[in-house]
Design an enzyme around this catalytic site. Structure first.
Site, PDB file in Angstrom:
ATOM      1  N   CYS A 220       0.841  -1.199   0.000  1.00 39.87           N
ATOM      2  CA  CYS A 220       0.000   0.000   0.000  1.00 39.87           C
ATOM      3  C   CYS A 220       0.878   1.253   0.000  1.00 39.87           C
ATOM      4  CB  CYS A 220      -0.926   0.006   1.211  1.00 39.87           C
ATOM      5  SG  CYS A 220      -0.107   0.296   2.778  1.00 39.87           S
ATOM      6  N   ALA A 243       6.491  -2.138  -4.718  1.00 42.92           N
ATOM      7  CA  ALA A 243       6.605  -1.418  -3.442  1.00 42.92           C
ATOM      8  C   ALA A 243       5.584  -0.282  -3.334  1.00 42.92           C
ATOM      9  CB  ALA A 243       8.019  -0.881  -3.295  1.00 42.92           C
ATOM     10  N   HIS A 244       5.589   0.390  -2.208  1.00 49.01           N
ATOM     11  CA  HIS A 244       4.606   1.450  -1.944  1.00 49.01           C
ATOM     12  C   HIS A 244       4.717   2.603  -2.929  1.00 49.01           C
ATOM     13  CE1 HIS A 244       7.560   2.986   1.410  1.00 49.01           C
ATOM     14  NE2 HIS A 244       8.174   2.692   0.318  1.00 49.01           N
ATOM     15  N   ASN A 245       3.564   3.136  -3.289  1.00 45.16           N
ATOM     16  CA  ASN A 245       3.461   4.329  -4.130  1.00 45.16           C
ATOM     17  C   ASN A 245       3.942   4.140  -5.564  1.00 45.16           C
ATOM     18  OD1 ASN A 245       3.972   5.360  -1.135  1.00 45.16           O
ATOM     19  ND2 ASN A 245       2.699   6.853  -2.199  1.00 45.16           N
ATOM     20  N   SER A 263       7.733   4.316  -5.034  1.00 43.77           N
ATOM     21  CA  SER A 263       7.448   5.603  -5.677  1.00 43.77           C
ATOM     22  C   SER A 263       7.883   5.679  -7.139  1.00 43.77           C
ATOM     23  CB  SER A 263       8.071   6.763  -4.903  1.00 43.77           C
ATOM     24  OG  SER A 263       7.576   6.784  -3.586  1.00 43.77           O
TER      25      SER A 263
END
Lengths: 353, 353, 353
Positions: A220, A243-245, A263
């Site tokens: 998330c 991974a996140h973002n 990201s």
């Protein structure tokens, strides 16, 4: 799942030659099909088998002329291969979506809804305030956390884990063991050498027509209101790390065991091969192709590049350099030889002087 | 989870300016917060939004001077960013630990105990002789084998599998799909080319404040009485492989898809990037940094080294060599040119002689 | 699981010296064994401990002569180490197969059968028309899809997911989180840039004596009647990717996080190290050894080769080239020096002319 030859012919826009009331319940290959199966003949090489096949029906080209007696009923179509492929797809859809109803025990929390045509396998778990569309199949041991939204015509295979607040579109298939919405990997170093957890409060959004393999993980996003996003038509293989973002652009395809760090934004229609690693906080342009095991550490701004190596750069340049890499022991040897000559020649020159 | 503005201000040691009895139930960003939410203003760039925000309360600096009317209640603090971060953490803790009680059906074997404040999700499985501390949340489909010990304040997410005899400390979080205590990969070759299984009879010990991502695997040790050990404060990402008898030192951080082979000891405060591979039976010194996709084949004895490559060596040396690697086709070309010249010059010299 | 010293001695063909009626319930190391445990003395270095050990029994060599009094009962055998290993194996087998009966709730569909000595853990799921042999242990949260066939003496650990139609032989062990039979990664590009799913209608066949680690994935074959095949005696570690239509030859061993792409055939008795990637549609000869993180892009026709690098080639050639790679900055420097000399010497020659 049993159809008459006539029903299959109607679906394919084909003409029946023989007994159209016979029942078909399976697809097969012409050389080893059994009674009740339907096969096809496209490649003339296989014509011999049509005279001996036990298949109940065979799909053939409209202009097919039999040279011997055939016991199977024929379905005459324009392109037998395409017709059979269509049949395969229909069959696959039927098999995939055939489960229905609810097996017990299963769990469904408060204020949750699921549309018509559902399957809820035994030991499947649906939390509170979950909204699930029509024709969705939730297999045994799948976990759907609170407030999750799932669209129509999705298959959530056995053991998939979907954390709270995740949003999934229509026509998505997620294979066993995949985890969606686990905490991003965020830890702030403290002065004593330990790490403090940075709360991961965002969500994951999966758009329509996304396929995700087995044992893949999508974390998330970190901040409230942010999301890790997998755009429409993306296909993810097994054991992938997102991974996140991260954002993965429309129709991008990622092979097994690749990993995308936090990201990073991947463009549309990229092809990312197996075991590729992509650093965090970078941008990959549309139509980028990345070779197996490559490591991408910088943004790729130009569209349509093909990359290889770790860190990766132009694919064909990498292969040229790698070809020379293999010769390095010889090159080193030759360099020393030429150095010796140069020294000798220098001495000679000196003596000449 | 609803607080008054006064309660939040008290927690942050802030001063209320406005109606402190209003209710807050969510955090938001100042530019898009809604009623019932609390936001913060730290960066002056965002000041414009404080005059239009729908947030019920905004955290501002003590010396903030409004240039227009503000409808939100203000909480005045020394550092709005730090205060908001603290609020985030509190909120995260509340959300993470909010589940409680037992959902049915769930399974708990004989002689097993679990402390106060527990959550046992539907279809969670706790074997025999298990000891679980206080405030532990066992999500649906988690499996806790016989004789496992888990400390206080742990979260075991949906579908985590913990084999018998594993020991887990306090304040640990383990994400979905992670497997702890599976058999180490040990097989003895036989004369006929087949392999015989070497029994894996050890356990796994996870110390306090360890975070483990999703779909990671930690194998048990081989011998009786031995353990694969993950020390205090270690943070492991998703899809990581930790083989039998490995020890990971305090506060070491390992990114996704890295793999540590059997019996290797990783020091304290190391940082290991994604897709790194580390050979078996070696020792990595404290404070070692290992770059993405690197392969470590030998012990690293000196502390604080940064490594890259496969096999890996000094990080900046690797990058210097890799920069030259890219020029290899040109170098090879130039080597041949200089060889030609040397040959020519040799001939010239010879003709001179 | 409690035996008398006499029973253990009989099993090992050993002679008892002391009280053979004492009970043994655990194995231990001679230096820290407790009452009720059995230890062994093989290495003379450890002889001191036999005089102080609390072990109830110690396995020693037939010609062992005590120099002091020993309180433990002795079992005299030809080779204490081999005897103890045998005991370990027996103990491991007992522990592994000790679970039996059915825990509730569990699910078993229509027309499914399971042989004697079974264990069906709580929340285990067995679909319709499943055939399971004798002495098979299905742990909690395991999922066995419709029409699956499993032989005798298998252990299916918690959370394993086996898709419909998979066939598994005898004496197989599959660890938690592993997925068998998920869809192969097959998508046909369409003119609008999107992808159409190619139906994956084949199965997976796992032969006898196969061990599979945790969170590994084995995809099903694409076509009807085809199978992804894992031959007899294969050992797969954790987090491995086996794509559709792959075949892995007898007694081949694959370490963690390796990935095999679609339709590739791996020979017999190969050893594939961790994080190796193998391309699709190639053939790897028997007895091939592949080093960690290597990438195999072409068929390996000659047996017994050892490979390294990405793309991989001969192991020792790779290491020789890599040794020179490390010197590349220096080599480049030296090349420029020799170029300068050559230029100078050329000029000199010119001036000589």
């Amino acid at each position: 799942m049993e159809f008459t030859v006539n029903q299959v012919a109607a679906m394919l826009g084909g003409e029946v030659n023989g007994n159209g009331n016979q029942k078909i319940n399976m697809l097969g290959k012409i050389q080893d099909a059994k009674e009740g199966q339907i096969a096809f003949l496209s490649n003339p090489k296989y014509e011999q088998y049509i005279y001996t096949t036990l298949a109940t029906a065979v799909i053939v080209k409209r202009d097919f002329v039999a040279r011997k007696e055939i016991s199977a009923t024929l379905i005459l179509v324009d392109d037998p291969y395409i017709s059979f492929t269509r049949l395969l797809e229909e069959y696959h859809k039927l098999v995939s979506f055939q489960k229905s109803g609810v097996e017990q025990p299963s769990f469904m929390g408060e204020n949750s809804t699921i549309g018509n045509g559902y399957y809820r396998g035994a030991f499947s778990y649906i939390g509170n305030n979950v909204k699930i569309g029509e024709q969705v199949k939730i297999y045994p041991h799948a976990y759907v956390g609170d407030n999750v939204v799932i669209g129509d015509h999705c298959i959530i295979h056995s053991g998939v884990k979907i954390y709270a607040d995740t949003k999934i579109g229509n026509h998505c298939v997620i294979h066993s063991g995949t985890v969606i919405g686990s905490d991003g990997f965020g830890f702030a170093p403290q002065s004593d050498g330990s790490y403090k957890t940075i709360p991961q409060l965002g969500t994951v959004i999966i758009e329509d027509h996304v396929a995700i393999g087995a044992n893949t993980v999508i974390d998330c996003a970190t901040l409230f209101g942010d999301a890790t996003v997998v755009r429409q038509g993306v296909k993810l293989d097994n054991l992938i790390q997102i991974a996140h973002n991260v954002e993965i652009g429309k129709n991008t395809v990622i092979a097994a065991q690749a990993g995308i760090s936090g990201s990073t934004k991947i463009g549309e229609n990229c092809m990312i091969a197996g075991q590729v690693g992509i650093s965090g906080h970078i941008v990959i342009a549309n139509h980028t192709g990345i070779g197996a095991q490559a490591g991408i550490s910088k943004s790729i701004k130009e569209e349509g590049k093909k990359l290889m190596g770790s860190p990766a750069y132009d694919f064909s340049e990498y292969y040229k350099a790698y070809a020379v890499f293999k010769k390095l022991p010889d090159i080193f040897h030759r360099l020393r030889a030429v150095e010796d000559k140069a020294k000798k020649s220098e001495n000679t020159s000196l003596s000449v002087d």
